[in-house]
Scaffold this motif. Structure first.
Motif, PDB file in Angstrom:
ATOM      1  N   LEU A 256      15.349  -1.074   4.164  1.00 38.17           N
ATOM      2  CA  LEU A 256      14.935   0.606   4.016  1.00 38.17           C
ATOM      3  C   LEU A 256      14.786   1.337   4.779  1.00 38.17           C
ATOM      4  N   LEU A 257      15.374   2.953   4.513  1.00 39.10           N
ATOM      5  CA  LEU A 257      15.862   3.385   5.596  1.00 39.10           C
ATOM      6  C   LEU A 257      15.130   4.435   5.649  1.00 39.10           C
ATOM      7  N   LEU A 258      13.804   4.727   6.586  1.00 40.48           N
ATOM      8  CA  LEU A 258      12.745   5.560   6.824  1.00 40.48           C
ATOM      9  C   LEU A 258      12.717   6.541   8.152  1.00 40.48           C
ATOM     10  N   PRO A 259      13.396   7.895   7.457  1.00 40.96           N
ATOM     11  CA  PRO A 259      13.767   9.012   8.705  1.00 40.96           C
ATOM     12  C   PRO A 259      12.192   9.268   8.789  1.00 40.96           C
ATOM     13  N   ALA A 260      11.590   9.632  10.342  1.00 42.21           N
ATOM     14  CA  ALA A 260      10.275   9.705  10.802  1.00 42.21           C
ATOM     15  C   ALA A 260       9.722  10.186  12.219  1.00 42.21           C
ATOM     16  N   ASN A 261       9.509  11.101  12.556  1.00 41.96           N
ATOM     17  CA  ASN A 261       8.682  11.143  13.468  1.00 41.96           C
ATOM     18  C   ASN A 261       7.521  10.844  13.764  1.00 41.96           C
ATOM     19  N   VAL A 262       7.867   9.493  14.859  1.00 37.58           N
ATOM     20  CA  VAL A 262       6.813   9.178  15.418  1.00 37.58           C
ATOM     21  C   VAL A 262       5.115  10.173  15.687  1.00 37.58           C
ATOM     22  N   THR A 263       5.756  10.749  16.612  1.00 35.71           N
ATOM     23  CA  THR A 263       4.830  12.033  16.750  1.00 35.71           C
ATOM     24  C   THR A 263       3.900  12.278  15.482  1.00 35.71           C
ATOM     25  N   ASP A 264       3.900  12.368  14.923  1.00 35.71           N
ATOM     26  CA  ASP A 264       3.424  13.077  13.451  1.00 35.71           C
ATOM     27  C   ASP A 264       2.386  12.128  12.446  1.00 35.71           C
ATOM     28  N   GLU A 265       1.374  11.707  13.138  1.00 39.42           N
ATOM     29  CA  GLU A 265       0.645  11.363  12.345  1.00 39.42           C
ATOM     30  C   GLU A 265       0.623  11.188  10.853  1.00 39.42           C
ATOM     31  N   ALA A 266       0.621  11.958  10.222  1.00 44.27           N
ATOM     32  CA  ALA A 266       0.911  12.217   8.228  1.00 44.27           C
ATOM     33  C   ALA A 266       2.625  10.719   8.069  1.00 44.27           C
ATOM     34  N   ASP A 267       3.821  11.552   9.352  1.00 43.99           N
ATOM     35  CA  ASP A 267       5.141  10.725   9.057  1.00 43.99           C
ATOM     36  C   ASP A 267       4.727   9.262   9.851  1.00 43.99           C
ATOM     37  N   VAL A 268       3.775   9.207  10.167  1.00 47.78           N
ATOM     38  CA  VAL A 268       3.696   7.990  10.699  1.00 47.78           C
ATOM     39  C   VAL A 268       2.818   7.033   9.957  1.00 47.78           C
ATOM     40  N   LYS A 269       1.769   7.544   8.780  1.00 47.21           N
ATOM     41  CA  LYS A 269       1.267   7.258   7.908  1.00 47.21           C
ATOM     42  C   LYS A 269       2.228   6.507   6.319  1.00 47.21           C
ATOM     43  N   ARG A 270       3.451   7.810   6.762  1.00 48.55           N
ATOM     44  CA  ARG A 270       4.405   7.969   5.449  1.00 48.55           C
ATOM     45  C   ARG A 270       5.369   6.607   5.261  1.00 48.55           C
ATOM     46  N   TYR A 271       5.852   5.921   6.820  1.00 45.90           N
ATOM     47  CA  TYR A 271       6.047   5.683   6.448  1.00 45.90           C
ATOM     48  C   TYR A 271       5.792   4.106   6.753  1.00 45.90           C
ATOM     49  N   VAL A 272       4.968   3.435   7.191  1.00 42.98           N
ATOM     50  CA  VAL A 272       3.755   2.694   6.987  1.00 42.98           C
ATOM     51  C   VAL A 272       3.562   1.995   5.157  1.00 42.98           C
ATOM     52  N   ASP A 273       3.120   3.372   4.637  1.00 43.51           N
ATOM     53  CA  ASP A 273       2.999   3.102   2.853  1.00 43.51           C
ATOM     54  C   ASP A 273       4.283   3.353   1.999  1.00 43.51           C
ATOM     55  N   GLU A 274       4.984   3.674   3.149  1.00 40.69           N
ATOM     56  CA  GLU A 274       6.604   3.542   2.114  1.00 40.69           C
ATOM     57  C   GLU A 274       6.957   2.484   2.582  1.00 40.69           C
ATOM     58  N   THR A 275       6.614   1.422   3.370  1.00 35.68           N
ATOM     59  CA  THR A 275       7.203   0.288   3.110  1.00 35.68           C
ATOM     60  C   THR A 275       6.122  -0.850   2.543  1.00 35.68           C
ATOM     61  N   VAL A 276       4.647  -0.699   2.543  1.00 38.73           N
ATOM     62  CA  VAL A 276       4.309  -1.426   1.484  1.00 38.73           C
ATOM     63  C   VAL A 276       4.091  -1.442   0.220  1.00 38.73           C
ATOM     64  N   LYS A 277       5.450   0.067   0.111  1.00 38.48           N
ATOM     65  CA  LYS A 277       5.183   0.143  -1.618  1.00 38.48           C
ATOM     66  C   LYS A 277       6.968  -0.945  -2.049  1.00 38.48           C
ATOM     67  N   ALA A 278       7.289  -0.630  -1.440  1.00 38.17           N
ATOM     68  CA  ALA A 278       8.848  -1.418  -1.033  1.00 38.17           C
ATOM     69  C   ALA A 278       8.674  -2.863  -1.300  1.00 38.17           C
ATOM     70  N   PHE A 279       7.687  -3.422  -0.158  1.00 38.97           N
ATOM     71  CA  PHE A 279       7.383  -4.366   0.006  1.00 38.97           C
ATOM     72  C   PHE A 279       6.500  -5.035   0.193  1.00 38.97           C
ATOM     73  N   GLY A 280       5.088  -4.829  -0.551  1.00 34.46           N
ATOM     74  CA  GLY A 280       3.772  -5.573  -0.966  1.00 34.46           C
ATOM     75  C   GLY A 280       3.115  -5.147   0.610  1.00 34.46           C
ATOM     76  N   ARG A 281       3.466  -5.622   1.291  1.00 34.59           N
ATOM     77  CA  ARG A 281       3.246  -6.193   3.277  1.00 34.59           C
ATOM     78  C   ARG A 281       4.023  -5.982   3.821  1.00 34.59           C
ATOM     79  N   ILE A 282       3.614  -5.934   5.308  1.00 34.20           N
ATOM     80  CA  ILE A 282       3.727  -6.165   6.520  1.00 34.20           C
ATOM     81  C   ILE A 282       3.735  -7.040   7.243  1.00 34.20           C
ATOM     82  N   ASP A 283       4.926  -8.097   7.873  1.00 39.06           N
ATOM     83  CA  ASP A 283       4.454  -9.425   8.440  1.00 39.06           C
ATOM     84  C   ASP A 283       4.663  -9.192   9.619  1.00 39.06           C
ATOM     85  N   VAL A 284       5.417  -8.123   9.959  1.00 39.97           N
ATOM     86  CA  VAL A 284       5.901  -8.384  11.562  1.00 39.97           C
ATOM     87  C   VAL A 284       6.100  -6.737  12.037  1.00 39.97           C
TER      88      VAL A 284
END
Length: 255
Positions: A53-81
């Motif tokens: 899953l490829l997620l372009p994001a600016n790590v200095t933008d908290e909204a972008d950070v929340k989005r890449y976390v949310d999209e990971t969970v939406k795609a895979f259900g969880r984050i292990d690492v």
């Protein structure tokens, strides 16, 4: 180190250590969510990694950070690492020549980006309730000084401090938080450092830097990634709050 079915989120995944880690986790069966600033660069770099899953994001933008976390969970259900790897070196100048803008840029990416990644990934791991493993990319620059690199060095000292603090905050939740501290790695970042050290004579700069390493060479990205995989694996189940120098023997030459 079997990561079959584990969900691994990596920032700064389009090159260097991040890309090497992505390939190694993929080879161990992980499901990958890969973050970097530019979508096309990310696509080009990771084209050989199937199913990521490829997620372009600016790590200095908290909204972008929340989005890449949310999209990971939406795609895979969880984050292990979580491999919290995105970082920049910034401009190389003595303190009297440093600009406000350079300090702000380096600290935004290397400190705020790391902290916001931890904020949202830790929240997700706590909600899952089954622990997790986080590896932050610090640097030997987080332990030592370096002329002309005060912004970078300050940021990596901060990463080690954040690493220790978050490890203590999350130990009771079964979330392990560790950091790697590489010396020179044979990546584009070192090309920049060589140019800043001896512009027009980069080969001589490389020779000088490598000669300062007891093993006589830079690390390869894959060697740093191997340590990341170990720290993220069950083989490191009682390790948290630690930071590991991986520097070809450099630690043996200093206190």
């Amino acid at each position: 180190m079997d990561f079959q079915g584990k969900v691994v989120l990596i920032t700064g995944a389009a090159g260097g250590i991040g890309l090497a880690a992505a390939r190694k986790f993929a080879a161990e069966g992980a499901k990958l969510a890969l973050v970097d600033l530019d979508k096309s660069t990310l696509q080009d770099a990771t084209g050989d990694i199937e199913g990521a899953l490829l997620l372009p994001a600016n790590v200095t933008d908290e909204a972008d950070v929340k989005r890449y976390v949310d999209e990971t969970v939406k795609a895979f259900g969880r984050i292990d690492v979580f491999v919290n790897n995105a970082g920049i070196n910034g401009d190389f100048k003595t303190i009297d020549e440093q600009s406000f803008e350079n300090y702000r840029n380096v600290l935004d990416v290397n400190v705020i980006g790391v902290a916001m990644g931890l904020k949202h990934v830790v929240a997700q791991m706590k909600a899952q309730g089954n622990g997790g493993a986080i590896v932050n990319t610090a640097s030997n620059g987080g332990l030592l000084g370096a002329p002309g690199m005060s912004a970078y060095v300050a940021s990596k000292h901060a990463v080690i401090g954040i690493n220790k603090s978050v490890a203590l905050e999350t130990a009771g939740d079964g979330i392990r938080v560790n950091a790697v501290c590489p010396s020179g790695v044979d990546t584009q970042m070192m090309r920049s450092i060589e140019t800043n050290a001896m512009k027009g004579n980069e080969a001589e700069a490389r020779k000088s830097f490598e000669s300062s390493v007891p093993m006589g060479r830079y690390a390869e990205s894959e060697e740093i990634a191997d340590l990341m995989l170990f720290l993220a694996s069950d083989k490191a189940s009682f390790i948290t709050g630690a930071y590991y120098r991986i520097d070809g023997g450099g630690a043996a030459t200093s206190t």
